[in-house]
Design a protein around this motif. Structure first.
Motif, PDB file in Angstrom:
ATOM      1  N   THR A  90      18.249 -21.740 -27.098  1.00 15.83           N
ATOM      2  CA  THR A  90      16.895 -21.557 -27.618  1.00 15.83           C
ATOM      3  C   THR A  90      16.084 -20.565 -26.794  1.00 15.83           C
ATOM      4  O   THR A  90      15.210 -19.881 -27.325  1.00 15.83           O
ATOM      5  CB  THR A  90      16.145 -22.898 -27.689  1.00 15.83           C
ATOM      6  N   LEU A  94      14.309 -17.164 -28.306  1.00 15.08           N
ATOM      7  CA  LEU A  94      12.911 -16.814 -28.035  1.00 15.08           C
ATOM      8  C   LEU A  94      12.798 -15.395 -27.495  1.00 15.08           C
ATOM      9  O   LEU A  94      11.874 -14.659 -27.861  1.00 15.08           O
ATOM     10  CB  LEU A  94      12.312 -17.799 -27.017  1.00 15.08           C
ATOM     11  N   ASN A  95      13.731 -15.015 -26.655  1.00 15.87           N
ATOM     12  CA  ASN A  95      13.689 -13.688 -26.051  1.00 15.87           C
ATOM     13  C   ASN A  95      13.896 -12.575 -27.079  1.00 15.87           C
ATOM     14  O   ASN A  95      13.350 -11.473 -26.924  1.00 15.87           O
ATOM     15  CB  ASN A  95      14.763 -13.583 -24.963  1.00 15.87           C
ATOM     16  N   THR A 101      11.457 -10.768 -36.401  1.00 19.37           N
ATOM     17  CA  THR A 101      10.173 -10.765 -37.089  1.00 19.37           C
ATOM     18  C   THR A 101       9.716  -9.360 -37.484  1.00 19.37           C
ATOM     19  O   THR A 101       8.995  -9.203 -38.470  1.00 19.37           O
ATOM     20  CB  THR A 101       9.096 -11.443 -36.231  1.00 19.37           C
ATOM     21  N   LYS A 128      10.342 -27.944 -27.933  1.00 12.39           N
ATOM     22  CA  LYS A 128       9.223 -27.025 -27.692  1.00 12.39           C
ATOM     23  C   LYS A 128       9.640 -25.589 -27.981  1.00 12.39           C
ATOM     24  O   LYS A 128       8.874 -24.807 -28.541  1.00 12.39           O
ATOM     25  CB  LYS A 128       8.743 -27.157 -26.244  1.00 12.39           C
ATOM     26  N   ASN A 129      10.868 -25.254 -27.620  1.00 14.14           N
ATOM     27  CA  ASN A 129      11.371 -23.911 -27.906  1.00 14.14           C
ATOM     28  C   ASN A 129      11.511 -23.689 -29.413  1.00 14.14           C
ATOM     29  O   ASN A 129      11.203 -22.604 -29.924  1.00 14.14           O
ATOM     30  CB  ASN A 129      12.705 -23.678 -27.213  1.00 14.14           C
ATOM     31  N   LYS A 131       9.705 -25.057 -31.699  1.00  8.83           N
ATOM     32  CA  LYS A 131       8.353 -24.868 -32.221  1.00  8.83           C
ATOM     33  C   LYS A 131       7.847 -23.460 -31.935  1.00  8.83           C
ATOM     34  O   LYS A 131       7.218 -22.824 -32.794  1.00  8.83           O
ATOM     35  CB  LYS A 131       7.401 -25.900 -31.618  1.00  8.83           C
ATOM     36  N   ARG A 132       8.132 -22.959 -30.747  1.00  7.33           N
ATOM     37  CA  ARG A 132       7.709 -21.606 -30.394  1.00  7.33           C
ATOM     38  C   ARG A 132       8.420 -20.559 -31.252  1.00  7.33           C
ATOM     39  O   ARG A 132       7.810 -19.566 -31.658  1.00  7.33           O
ATOM     40  CB  ARG A 132       7.967 -21.355 -28.908  1.00  7.33           C
ATOM     41  N   ILE A 133       9.689 -20.780 -31.550  1.00  8.85           N
ATOM     42  CA  ILE A 133      10.438 -19.868 -32.418  1.00  8.85           C
ATOM     43  C   ILE A 133       9.816 -19.846 -33.811  1.00  8.85           C
ATOM     44  O   ILE A 133       9.541 -18.783 -34.381  1.00  8.85           O
ATOM     45  CB  ILE A 133      11.917 -20.294 -32.505  1.00  8.85           C
ATOM     46  N   ASP A 135       6.806 -20.861 -34.733  1.00  6.48           N
ATOM     47  CA  ASP A 135       5.443 -20.331 -34.682  1.00  6.48           C
ATOM     48  C   ASP A 135       5.446 -18.809 -34.634  1.00  6.48           C
ATOM     49  O   ASP A 135       4.591 -18.151 -35.249  1.00  6.48           O
ATOM     50  CB  ASP A 135       4.695 -20.885 -33.474  1.00  6.48           C
ATOM     51  N   SER A 136       6.387 -18.239 -33.906  1.00  2.00           N
ATOM     52  CA  SER A 136       6.474 -16.786 -33.805  1.00  2.00           C
ATOM     53  C   SER A 136       6.791 -16.166 -35.163  1.00  2.00           C
ATOM     54  O   SER A 136       6.205 -15.144 -35.544  1.00  2.00           O
ATOM     55  CB  SER A 136       7.548 -16.385 -32.785  1.00  2.00           C
TER      56      SER A 136
END
Length: 232
Positions: A90, A94-95, A101, A128-129, A131-133, A135-136
């Motif tokens: 994850t 994220l990186n 996108t 959490k990761n 969710k961040r993915i 959300d991005s």
């Protein structure tokens, strides 16, 4: 003892407590391996970044399980992109989520997390990761429909990938939480786990030859699930 000396002593105690808490949190954060960079990851990412954007792309994003799929042949009538990278987790997603996108894909099929679990990364960190993915993607590509696919089961009848075995509780907890992220509109949860599991809840031997990765029959079953659900 004068008031000012008492205040200084209390401040020193508070500072010491803060330092202890900070140290404990730092130790907890470094007790697992969240790394993702290595030569293959960098090679793949450099290739992804120079590929031109196209209209109505469907992206398959994940680790080696996604990487192994011949998506353009499984779904020849769609403009499919394979964005799987072997050993990714994850943190690695994220990186590199920006490469996804910027394309503003029509659909995104995400499958990630088993490498995090095998490395002992806590469930709450993994979620959490996730969710961040998500959300991005929602922020930077708002028209993209996100299909969050469940983490697959494993099978300990095979001697390979021992660190990935006996993680059923972790996999189930993550999948349950992922299902709750579904909103019925832009975020869809896809249960691949139960469809690829045998009667004991392990990855069916028909679909694997190492207890972790999929054979052609596994990818064919995966395709059938998506078509049956009208996701493609």
């Amino acid at each position: 003892m004068t008031d000012w000396k008492i205040k200084i002593r209390n401040m020193n105690h508070l500072s010491a407590l803060i330092l202890v808490i900070f140290t404990m949190n730092a130790a907890a954060q470094t007790s697992y391996d969240s790394s993702f960079h290595f030569y293959y990851y960098d090679q793949k990412l450099s290739m992804f970044e120079v590929m031109p954007d196209q209209k109505d792309e469907i992206v398959w994003l994940g680790d080696s399980i996604t990487d192994g799929g011949e998506w353009s042949e499984l779904f020849p009538h769609y403009r499919t992109l394979n964005r799987g990278v072997s050993t990714d987790n994850t943190f690695g997603i994220l990186n590199r989520i920006g490469e996804i996108t910027r394309r503003k894909p029509k659909k995104l099929f995400l499958l990630i997390g088993i490498n995090d679990i095998a490395r002992g990364i806590p469930n709450d960190v993994i979620l959490k990761n996730f969710k961040r993915i998500i959300d991005s993607v929602r922020l930077n590509s708002p028209r993209t429909k996100i299909y969050v696919q469940s983490i697959l089961p494993t099978n300990d009848a095979f001697s390979d990938f021992k660190n990935y075995q006996h993680k059923e509780n972790h996999i189930a907890a993550i999948n349950t939480a992922l299902q709750k992220m579904e909103d019925g509109n832009r975020i869809i949860y896809v249960d691949l786990n139960s469809a690829l599991a045998d009667a004991q809840g392990k990855l069916d031997r028909r679909y694997t030859n190492d207890g972790l990765h999929l054979l052609g029959e596994g990818y064919t079953k995966w395709k059938e699930i998506l078509i049956e659900k009208n996701y493609l």
